[in-house]
Scaffold this motif. Sequence first.
Motif, PDB file in Angstrom:
ATOM      1  N   VAL A  19       8.997   4.019   6.447  1.00  0.00           N
ATOM      2  CA  VAL A  19       8.959   3.873   7.896  1.00  0.00           C
ATOM      3  C   VAL A  19       9.298   5.241   8.474  1.00  0.00           C
ATOM      4  CG1 VAL A  19      10.009   2.759   9.894  1.00  0.00           C
ATOM      5  CG2 VAL A  19       9.647   1.464   7.778  1.00  0.00           C
ATOM      6  N   LEU A  20       8.383   5.766   9.260  1.00  0.00           N
ATOM      7  CA  LEU A  20       8.598   7.099   9.822  1.00  0.00           C
ATOM      8  C   LEU A  20       9.548   7.027  11.010  1.00  0.00           C
ATOM      9  CD1 LEU A  20       4.953   8.442   9.639  1.00  0.00           C
ATOM     10  CD2 LEU A  20       6.838   8.855   8.056  1.00  0.00           C
TER      11      LEU A  20
ATOM     12  N   THR B 281       0.886   6.659  -2.476  1.00  0.00           N
ATOM     13  CA  THR B 281       1.649   5.615  -1.792  1.00  0.00           C
ATOM     14  C   THR B 281       0.692   4.535  -1.339  1.00  0.00           C
ATOM     15  OG1 THR B 281       1.450   6.685   0.356  1.00  0.00           O
ATOM     16  CG2 THR B 281       3.406   7.225  -0.932  1.00  0.00           C
ATOM     17  N   SER B 282       1.156   3.339  -1.356  1.00  0.00           N
ATOM     18  CA  SER B 282       0.371   2.236  -0.819  1.00  0.00           C
ATOM     19  C   SER B 282       0.998   1.853   0.510  1.00  0.00           C
ATOM     20  CB  SER B 282       0.388   1.053  -1.790  1.00  0.00           C
ATOM     21  OG  SER B 282       1.689   0.525  -1.873  1.00  0.00           O
ATOM     22  N   PRO B 283       0.241   1.186   1.379  1.00  0.00           N
ATOM     23  CA  PRO B 283       0.818   0.807   2.672  1.00  0.00           C
ATOM     24  C   PRO B 283       2.121   0.030   2.544  1.00  0.00           C
ATOM     25  CG  PRO B 283      -1.544   0.408   2.657  1.00  0.00           C
ATOM     26  CD  PRO B 283      -1.138   0.808   1.253  1.00  0.00           C
ATOM     27  N   ALA B 284       2.246  -0.793   1.522  1.00  0.00           N
ATOM     28  CA  ALA B 284       3.467  -1.592   1.354  1.00  0.00           C
ATOM     29  C   ALA B 284       4.661  -0.713   1.014  1.00  0.00           C
ATOM     30  CB  ALA B 284       3.260  -2.639   0.274  1.00  0.00           C
TER      31      ALA B 284
END
Length: 162
Positions: free
Chosen positions: A13-14, A6-9
């Motif tokens: 959303v947790l 996974t990339s930050p983008a």
Amino acid sequence: MKRIKTSPASAPVLKDANLRRFMGYNMKRAYLTIDAGLRPVLEGLGLRPATFSALAVIVDNPDITQTMLGQALHIERSGVVLIVDDLEAADLITRNKVEGDRRSYALRLTLKGRKLWARARQMVEDHDNRVLASLSPQERILLKDLLNRIEIAPLADPGETT
């Protein structure tokens, strides 16, 4: 085991709904938001939250002893010594002998300390105003009142039921 990249983008959303039910978690999240913006403001003045707090207490209580300062800030003696050493080294406070008590020192702001305090107080007030911009003046007063009431409320015995 297959790894998913996974990339930050694309990171999801947790959710924290279970934690959001608890007052302490919400208070900590609000504190972290305030603190994140406050630290750079203070660092620009050569201060930290602890040294800013000590200056505030000394302004309100000229000639306060180091022991009393520790009690006011709820910190251990060793922590107070470090804070006082930092403030004294920066020529923001003086440490003066207490008459009749050779082991105690009275703390007082220097002229440089008073000038820095005035700047720091204004900058922290400006920061508070930015962080609390979504609250009305009445809500700010209410928030402060509620937080103070929580602080002074006696803790219930964990064995008691309400």
